[in-house]
Structure formats: structure tokens, C-alpha cells
Motif scaffolding. Sequence first.
Motif, PDB file in Angstrom:
ATOM      1  N   UNK A 147       0.829  -1.206   0.000  1.00 42.94           N
ATOM      2  CA  UNK A 147       0.000   0.000   0.000  1.00 42.94           C
ATOM      3  C   UNK A 147       0.862   1.254   0.000  1.00 42.94           C
ATOM      4  N   UNK A 148       1.973   1.224   0.712  1.00 42.81           N
ATOM      5  CA  UNK A 148       2.877   2.378   0.722  1.00 42.81           C
ATOM      6  C   UNK A 148       3.450   2.628  -0.670  1.00 42.81           C
ATOM      7  N   UNK A 149       3.731   1.553  -1.400  1.00 42.21           N
ATOM      8  CA  UNK A 149       4.229   1.727  -2.770  1.00 42.21           C
ATOM      9  C   UNK A 149       3.133   2.270  -3.681  1.00 42.21           C
ATOM     10  N   UNK A 150       1.903   1.818  -3.456  1.00 35.23           N
ATOM     11  CA  UNK A 150       0.795   2.238  -4.312  1.00 35.23           C
ATOM     12  C   UNK A 150       0.411   3.691  -4.063  1.00 35.23           C
ATOM     13  N   UNK A 151       0.519   4.143  -2.794  1.00 35.75           N
ATOM     14  CA  UNK A 151       0.188   5.521  -2.436  1.00 35.75           C
ATOM     15  C   UNK A 151       1.365   6.154  -1.680  1.00 35.75           C
ATOM     16  N   UNK A 152       2.470   6.433  -2.361  1.00 29.56           N
ATOM     17  CA  UNK A 152       3.661   6.958  -1.677  1.00 29.56           C
ATOM     18  C   UNK A 152       3.461   8.349  -1.080  1.00 29.56           C
ATOM     19  N   UNK A 153       2.475   9.101  -1.587  1.00 28.35           N
ATOM     20  CA  UNK A 153       2.272  10.464  -1.103  1.00 28.35           C
ATOM     21  C   UNK A 153       1.391  10.540   0.153  1.00 28.35           C
ATOM     22  N   UNK A 154       0.858   9.425   0.606  1.00 24.46           N
ATOM     23  CA  UNK A 154      -0.068   9.418   1.736  1.00 24.46           C
ATOM     24  C   UNK A 154       0.668   9.154   3.045  1.00 24.46           C
ATOM     25  N   UNK A 203      -9.957   8.626   1.942  1.00 19.42           N
ATOM     26  CA  UNK A 203      -8.804   9.435   1.562  1.00 19.42           C
ATOM     27  C   UNK A 203      -8.112   8.863   0.334  1.00 19.42           C
ATOM     28  N   UNK A 204      -7.932   7.558   0.302  1.00 23.18           N
ATOM     29  CA  UNK A 204      -7.287   6.940  -0.859  1.00 23.18           C
ATOM     30  C   UNK A 204      -8.080   7.211  -2.138  1.00 23.18           C
ATOM     31  N   UNK A 205      -9.384   7.176  -2.036  1.00 27.26           N
ATOM     32  CA  UNK A 205     -10.221   7.444  -3.215  1.00 27.26           C
ATOM     33  C   UNK A 205     -10.083   8.888  -3.673  1.00 27.26           C
ATOM     34  N   UNK A 206      -9.980   9.813  -2.727  1.00 22.73           N
ATOM     35  CA  UNK A 206      -9.799  11.223  -3.104  1.00 22.73           C
ATOM     36  C   UNK A 206      -8.446  11.454  -3.766  1.00 22.73           C
ATOM     37  N   UNK A 207      -7.429  10.734  -3.307  1.00 20.88           N
ATOM     38  CA  UNK A 207      -6.084  10.918  -3.858  1.00 20.88           C
ATOM     39  C   UNK A 207      -6.010  10.405  -5.287  1.00 20.88           C
ATOM     40  N   UNK A 208      -6.581   9.201  -5.523  1.00 23.23           N
ATOM     41  CA  UNK A 208      -6.517   8.618  -6.869  1.00 23.23           C
ATOM     42  C   UNK A 208      -7.606   7.565  -7.020  1.00 23.23           C
ATOM     43  N   UNK A 209      -8.578   7.848  -7.861  1.00 21.92           N
ATOM     44  CA  UNK A 209      -9.664   6.892  -8.084  1.00 21.92           C
ATOM     45  C   UNK A 209      -9.136   5.615  -8.737  1.00 21.92           C
ATOM     46  N   UNK A 210      -8.229   5.751  -9.679  1.00 18.60           N
ATOM     47  CA  UNK A 210      -7.719   4.577 -10.392  1.00 18.60           C
ATOM     48  C   UNK A 210      -6.912   3.665  -9.475  1.00 18.60           C
ATOM     49  N   UNK A 211      -6.058   4.234  -8.629  1.00 20.95           N
ATOM     50  CA  UNK A 211      -5.275   3.409  -7.704  1.00 20.95           C
ATOM     51  C   UNK A 211      -6.157   2.853  -6.582  1.00 20.95           C
ATOM     52  N   UNK A 212      -7.172   3.622  -6.199  1.00 18.62           N
ATOM     53  CA  UNK A 212      -8.114   3.134  -5.195  1.00 18.62           C
ATOM     54  C   UNK A 212      -8.824   1.879  -5.687  1.00 18.62           C
ATOM     55  N   UNK A 213      -9.093   1.795  -6.976  1.00 14.14           N
ATOM     56  CA  UNK A 213      -9.766   0.622  -7.520  1.00 14.14           C
ATOM     57  C   UNK A 213      -8.954  -0.651  -7.307  1.00 14.14           C
ATOM     58  N   UNK A 214      -7.630  -0.522  -7.286  1.00 13.81           N
ATOM     59  CA  UNK A 214      -6.766  -1.673  -7.016  1.00 13.81           C
ATOM     60  C   UNK A 214      -7.024  -2.181  -5.590  1.00 13.81           C
TER      61      UNK A 214
END
Length: 276
Positions: free
Chosen positions: A127-134, A148-159
Amino acid sequence: MTYNARGPGALDYFPCRYGMSRLLFRGPKSKLDHPYLAFIGGTETYGRFIADPFVALVQKKTNLCCANFGYLNAGTDVLFGDPSIQDAVANADGTVVQIVGTQNMTNRFYTVHPRRNDRFVAPSAALKRLFPEVDFAEFHFNKHLLQTLRRVSVSRFEVVREELQASWVNRMQERLRKIQGKVFLLWFAEPQTAGSSRTDAGLGADPLFVTPAMIDDVRTHADRLVYVVPSPLAQREGLKGMFFDPFEAHIAREMPGVRAHTEAAEAIVGALNDVL
């Protein structure tokens, strides 16, 4: 976590423990030395704010001992991981398993608290690799994390969402296969449609991320799927007949009401009569 009366209008849930479990379930405590049904699930099975939840109503209608192992905000981890629940299910004549959401379980991306499954504990390296900015230090609850993950990136949140759904199906299939007695899978929520009006900050309706296809994948391991959607009349009644502290009114509005529990009990009794 004790849910006794805490203010004017609140219920006393007579919290109790079974065996050596550290979990507090709703009382009065059932005697498990004679034939009984086990009910496992989340907040709805526990019957928060309801004097006579559907578990108690089924017992009244059938004269069968019905042990309530509902646990507030439970995910699959606590439902199927607690030894006392496992023992109770192993010795029950039948088990009613409420379908709960996917978010409150440990998975490839994050770990949840072993008892308070709605609590976020830690992210995985994936998860840290997928969302390094969080900054994950700010999260205490799973839904806050997911919002929060969905707000940061919908496409990565789908993973993440797809991982939760796949893990949920695998976990449910594995656990349901191990239950020896009759199994009744309970859907107690709004219809399984994408357009449900009761959503959670863009994530969707509870049980979170559970789709009709996922139900089809797990229902083959149950003797009956009991599908309960509160009627329009039950939804219009709102807080009528519910008991809660005034400060909990906003939470109570999101819970099924008295008539909804009556409808659930009637559906369960019908399934019990057909199968047992």
C-alpha cells in the motif's frame, strides 16, 4: 468495549462473554448446553438501539434458543477468528451468518485490529508503494483511510477495492465450508444496486463493496440465502421505537429500525421452517 446504558433513553445490552473470549456480546447470555441456533454478524445482528433485535424475535417465534454473537462493526476477521464463536458454531444446529462489508478485515494492503475490526492498524509495504504520497499515521478507522485513498486517486483506489472484494470472497468461502450444521446467509441491508441512496462519502452503501456477483460466489456454501431489504414502511418509520442516547441520534438514523428487524425475523423463520 461495553455498550450499557449511558444516558437518557439508552438501552442496557447486558453485555456478556462466552468461554474465554475477550469479546463482549449482547446478553442475556444464552445457555449452550441444549439445541440452539448461532447468529454471527455485525452491528445489525447485535441489534444496536433495538430492544428486541431479530435474533430475539426469532427465538420468541420458534421457541429455539438463539445465541447472539453479533459484534459491533465486525468484519470477517472477528466473526470467524474468535475461538468462542467457532466453538459455538461447531455445536449449533444451524448458523445464521450476516453478510458484512469488505473493509473491516486484514488484507494484502492493510491490517485491522483483531477485535475492533473497524480500526486501522498499519499499511503494508504494497500500500505504501501504491500511495507513496499518503501519510498513513493520520488514520485510525478503515473507512477514513479508504475515503482518503479514493480522493487521492480513483484509479489506484480501484486496485485496493478489488483486493478487498477478492479477499472477502476467499475468506467467506473458506469459512462457510468449515461450518458443519445448516448455514443461512443473511443479507440485511438495502438492495444490491449501485444507485443506493445511503452511501458513505462516495464509497458506496453498506455492506461496503459487496456485489451480487460476490454473493453468488459464496452462496453455494450455504443452505439458504435469506435476502431482507427493509420495506418502504420500515424505512419511513425511522427512529420510531428505537432507544439511544440523544448524542447517538445521528448513528441511530443509519441503523435498521424496529419494523426492519421484525421483517428480518419473519424471513429467517420462514427459511428455518423450510430447511430445518
